[in-house]
Design an enzyme around this catalytic site. Sequence first.
Site, PDB file in Angstrom:
ATOM      1  N   LEU A  61     -28.561   2.308 -21.824  1.00  0.00           N
ATOM      2  CA  LEU A  61     -27.255   2.717 -21.297  1.00  0.00           C
ATOM      3  C   LEU A  61     -26.482   3.341 -22.452  1.00  0.00           C
ATOM      4  CD1 LEU A  61     -26.067  -0.345 -19.140  1.00  0.00           C
ATOM      5  CD2 LEU A  61     -26.991   1.818 -18.297  1.00  0.00           C
ATOM      6  N   ASP A  62     -25.650   4.338 -22.163  1.00  0.00           N
ATOM      7  CA  ASP A  62     -24.812   4.945 -23.191  1.00  0.00           C
ATOM      8  C   ASP A  62     -23.876   3.903 -23.792  1.00  0.00           C
ATOM      9  OD1 ASP A  62     -25.941   7.351 -22.461  1.00  0.00           O
ATOM     10  OD2 ASP A  62     -24.204   8.063 -21.347  1.00  0.00           O
ATOM     11  N   ARG A  63     -23.444   4.166 -25.006  1.00  0.00           N
ATOM     12  CA  ARG A  63     -22.502   3.280 -25.701  1.00  0.00           C
ATOM     13  C   ARG A  63     -21.310   2.918 -24.813  1.00  0.00           C
ATOM     14  NH1 ARG A  63     -19.977   2.901 -31.077  1.00  0.00           N
ATOM     15  NH2 ARG A  63     -21.539   4.322 -31.906  1.00  0.00           N
ATOM     16  N   ARG A 162     -23.073  11.743 -16.135  1.00  0.00           N
ATOM     17  CA  ARG A 162     -21.887  12.343 -16.732  1.00  0.00           C
ATOM     18  C   ARG A 162     -21.900  13.863 -16.583  1.00  0.00           C
ATOM     19  NH1 ARG A 162     -22.072   9.652 -22.601  1.00  0.00           N
ATOM     20  NH2 ARG A 162     -20.241  10.992 -22.947  1.00  0.00           N
TER      21      ARG A 162
END
Length: 229
Positions: A61-63, A162
């Site tokens: 998962l992204d930060r 995104r």
Amino acid sequence: MAYAPDFLLDRLLYRDGLMLVIDKPAGLPVHGGPGGGDNLENYFDALRFGLPRLPALAHRLDRDTSGCLALGRHPKALRKLGKLFSDGRVEKTYWAVTKGVPEKLSGTIEAPLKKETRGSGWRVVIADDGQRAVTTYRTLAQKDGLAFIEAKPKTGRTHQIRVHLESLGAPILGDPQYGELSAAERAHPMMLHARRLVIPISKNKEPVVVEAPPPEAMAEMVRRLGGDV
């Protein structure tokens, strides 16, 4: 370390002999980057539960994304999970709050993605020579030019949701990179949350279904838009 060594125990959503699912907090990268720094893997020792090895990431998962993150508890389980994710057999559901409402309130986005280097950094762009990327979405609520969207990525590309939502004119509030957002809109915690995983980990059992509650800031925004949390 920014968190207590055992803080993930309070964020454990599911545990069996093969895997764990935790509720990842936004703002903490899953692993260390070139510059080092605190990351989620620093806290995996508390999740051994008697096994000799640390659990390991089955996906990423992204930060700035919160929510469901699956870990394999030993190498055989990790290989199995890795294949399930790479084969697209894990159903992933994300929630997002966006600036802008998609013209078409539900549908499928098929737009190939490519990582592009820019200066000292990089970003993901839609490009004909990119990797295949598919996301289905539906708008669950909208108000005052904002939308609450459920997105299901059918592929697992970096920054996929995104970039795909931004391509609809609906960038995610708080996104540090994508979309035409004001400084105030980027200052929000990023409103992207890994809400649900459905993992067919065992052949002879029903798939494991795990849900993570959204962070309070996002839950408050969803309620404001008239959505159900």
